[in-house]
Design a protein around this motif. Structure first.
Motif, PDB file in Angstrom:
ATOM      1  N   ALA A 219     -25.490 -27.807 -45.310  1.00 47.62           N
ATOM      2  CA  ALA A 219     -24.961 -27.568 -43.979  1.00 47.62           C
ATOM      3  C   ALA A 219     -24.511 -26.118 -43.871  1.00 47.62           C
ATOM      4  CB  ALA A 219     -23.789 -28.509 -43.671  1.00 47.62           C
ATOM      5  N   PHE A 220     -24.762 -25.499 -42.726  1.00 49.31           N
ATOM      6  CA  PHE A 220     -24.434 -24.090 -42.547  1.00 49.31           C
ATOM      7  C   PHE A 220     -24.389 -23.792 -41.053  1.00 49.31           C
ATOM      8  CE2 PHE A 220     -28.901 -24.798 -43.275  1.00 49.31           C
ATOM      9  CZ  PHE A 220     -29.517 -24.144 -42.223  1.00 49.31           C
ATOM     10  N   ALA A 221     -23.981 -22.580 -40.707  1.00 51.47           N
ATOM     11  CA  ALA A 221     -23.936 -22.141 -39.319  1.00 51.47           C
ATOM     12  C   ALA A 221     -25.056 -21.145 -39.066  1.00 51.47           C
ATOM     13  CB  ALA A 221     -22.584 -21.513 -38.991  1.00 51.47           C
ATOM     14  N   HIS A 222     -25.664 -21.246 -37.866  1.00 51.26           N
ATOM     15  CA  HIS A 222     -26.734 -20.315 -37.494  1.00 51.26           C
ATOM     16  C   HIS A 222     -26.861 -20.315 -35.978  1.00 51.26           C
ATOM     17  CE1 HIS A 222     -30.367 -17.952 -37.704  1.00 51.26           C
ATOM     18  NE2 HIS A 222     -31.076 -18.883 -37.106  1.00 51.26           N
ATOM     19  N   GLN A 223     -26.910 -19.129 -35.388  1.00 53.66           N
ATOM     20  CA  GLN A 223     -27.096 -18.960 -33.946  1.00 53.66           C
ATOM     21  C   GLN A 223     -26.021 -19.696 -33.125  1.00 53.66           C
ATOM     22  OE1 GLN A 223     -31.147 -20.217 -33.234  1.00 53.66           O
ATOM     23  NE2 GLN A 223     -31.962 -18.193 -33.741  1.00 53.66           N
ATOM     24  N   GLY A 224     -24.804 -19.699 -33.596  1.00 54.24           N
ATOM     25  CA  GLY A 224     -23.754 -20.396 -32.878  1.00 54.24           C
ATOM     26  C   GLY A 224     -23.906 -21.901 -32.900  1.00 54.24           C
ATOM     27  N   ARG A 225     -24.569 -22.408 -33.925  1.00 56.45           N
ATOM     28  CA  ARG A 225     -24.798 -23.845 -34.068  1.00 56.45           C
ATOM     29  C   ARG A 225     -24.319 -24.307 -35.436  1.00 56.45           C
ATOM     30  NH1 ARG A 225     -29.347 -25.028 -30.473  1.00 56.45           N
ATOM     31  NH2 ARG A 225     -30.449 -23.118 -29.896  1.00 56.45           N
TER      32      ARG A 225
END
Length: 551
Positions: A219-225
């Motif tokens: 799990a991670f964050a990318h493009q404000g998601r």
């Protein structure tokens, strides 16, 4: 006859660092090609300055232990408390908060049952501990020593309006196998009750059932998601073999915590081996690294990206971990082949090929017990270094390897992130054995270590000649002591101690020696009592003796 002049071995450049890679199956050791090359065994808390001098690394200045933990360690089957996730979040008011996740097994009515806790620790509020999630016990039986990571990250989101900036949230993703209660993809705080100590499950509209949640293998964050890779299994063939991979990608809408959360396209469907690592390299690019068969680079919106195949990325195997970005590219681990650097092209470079064995990053392979299943920790970029599990550090400027700590003292597993005050790097071990053990370590970039040890590789001094080392010259500065030991192959050691008192300019020391050998290993130990001791030069003066017999 006048006395013979001494010949000298001069060491004044230690920038080569640790370069001692060997194949443990076939080679018992290696020798130095340069006088300033370090042995991986017995070198820690030091590094080379840009001018080549030997100096201490940043010091472990503070440790942190929660005021309470959710379970009595004596009741845990593993006999220790596994820390499966760590994150620092802030700045909040005048400080930060920590997020720790624990997992283990214990006997419940004669059955080994798994449990999982997520704790928030308000470090700015007198070490106040809040339990965010408590699954004790989780559903189903469990096997001991098979913990899986809790993937922490943070991002900003709004509950209803995509155009609002949103509030900071901490996201956790964890999955330990089968059963609804054993799945976590939650964000904190709950957007409907932000002042409560509760987390909100991220629901997936594409899934049905009483628990419409994925099984996070990453799990991670990318493009404000918030993005998660879902661990999925399929029956395969007549004998019902199971094909397991994590290529189904779920994500929230940009800046929203709920709504149309759907299954993304299956990227790179030609090779369904699954992913061992993923990292957001910038707002528009996401790098996915496969278990086998290279990697994929996604450019543009993850809803409809341009997908580029990166064939030169090596197979990562099942060694799942959290890579890191750095000023020179993405740094990651690929099984026993070691550490790699990808800087945007179609290939990747093995940056540890001549330095250390690839399994040195794996605590279990290095002889230190871990409780993790196919997870080897988190990397972090900090100033001039990329810091790895098991205390390893790569200086990306000098392309050299060093070790932050003596592994007999401290073993780091979850590296980073930094404190809100950037000069502090935070790290956590894989487990603790007592409620009073340090759970988190602080390293201060501005404060040098008080001691360090440098051990060279054995240096061949002469061929078929016995060399008589008769003098030693040391050039050092600082305030403290420096001890230089000369060790022969049979283990015989001669030590020389020097008191360093010059903080403004290098100080020159000379001492007589009596070591006869054709191969030597030197070890430098320093202790500072104020200004750190820095070693600028070491010289060994020797005489050549007669030829040694060949048989």
């Amino acid at each position: 006859m006048p006395p013979r002049d001494l010949q000298w071995v001069v060491v004044d450049d230690w920038r080569a660092g640790i370069r001692a890679r060997v194949d443990p199956a076939t080679i018992s050791g290696t020798v130095a090609r340069l006088p300033g090359v370090a042995d991986s065994s017995g070198t820690y808390r030091c590094h080379a300055l840009p001018n080549g001098s030997l100096a201490p690394l940043p010091r472990r200045t503070t440790t942190f232990t929660p005021s309470s933990i959710p379970i009595t360690i004596a009741t845990i089957t593993e006999g220790r408390l596994p820390i499966v996730g760590f994150w620092s979040n802030g700045p909040i008011q005048t400080g930060i908060e920590f997020h720790l996740a624990y997992e283990g097994t214990r006997d419940v009515a004669g059955t080994n049952r798994r449990w999982f806790y997520w704790q928030r620790i308000r470090n700015f509020d007198a070490n106040q501990v809040d339990t965010i999630i408590s699954n004790d016990p989780c559903t189903g039986s469990a096997t001991a020593s098979s913990m899986r990571p809790c993937w922490f990250h943070n991002y900003r989101c709004d509950a209803t309006t995509q155009t609002n900036p949103g509030l900071p949230r901490v996201v956790a993703g964890w999955f330990a196998g089968g059963g609804g209660a054993e799945r976590v993809w939650h964000l904190f705080p709950n957007v409907t009750t932000p002042t409560s100590n509760t987390a909100q499950a991220i629901e997936i509209s594409a899934l049905s059932g009483s628990h419409p949640r994925v099984d996070p293998s990453h799990a991670f964050a990318h493009q404000g998601r918030a993005v998660v890779l879902d661990q999925s299994s399929y029956s395969y063939g007549a004998n019902s073999y199971v094909w397991t991979h994590n290529e189904d990608v779920y994500y929230t809408d940009a800046n929203l915590d709920s709504g149309a959360i759907t299954l993304a396209s299956t990227y790179g469907s030609e090779n369904a081996s699954g992913y061992s690592a993923a990292v957001s390299t910038n707002y528009s690019e996401l790098l996915l690294m496969k278990v086998a068969g290279g990697g994929l680079l996604l450019r543009g919106d993850v809803d409809d990206p341009t997908v580029l195949r990166i064939p030169g990325i090596p197979a990562l195997g099942n060694a799942r971990h959290q890579p890191t970005t750095s000023p020179v590219g993405v740094v990651f681990i690929a099984g026993d082949t070691g550490a790699w650097l990808w800087n945007g092209g179609e290939t990747a470079e093995n940056i540890s090929a001549d330095a250390i064995n690839g399994n040195e990053f794996n605590l279990a392979a290095g002889g230190t017990t871990t409780d993790f299943l196919d997870y080897i920790g988190r990397l972090w970029h900090w100033y001039d270094w990329v810091v790895f599990p098991n205390n390893w550090m790569w200086n990306w400027r000098e392309q050299s390897w060093w070790r932050l700590e003596n592994p007999s003292d401290v073993v780091l597993f979850h590296i980073g992130p930094e404190h809100a005050i950037e000069t502090y790097l935070l790290a956590a071990p894989a487990y603790v054995t007592s409620a009073s053990d340090p759970f988190i370590y602080y390293y201060d970039y501005q404060t040098p270590a008080t001691t360090f040890r440098y051990t060279s590789l054995p240096m061949p001094l002469g061929e078929k000649r016995d060399l008589k080392i008769r003098q030693m010259v040391l050039v050092a500065s600082g305030n403290g002591t420096a001890t230089v030991a000369l060790r022969k192959l049979d283990g015989t050691t001669e030590s020389h101690a020097f008191t360093v008192t010059s903080t403004s300019r290098p100080q020159y020391f000379r001492d007589n020696c009596s070591v006869d050998a054709n191969e030597i290993q030197y070890q430098i130990d320093t202790t500072n009592s104020g200004t750190p001791v820095v070693i600028h030069e070491l010289r060994l003066g020797y005489l050549e003796d007669s030829h040694l017999p060949v048989a």
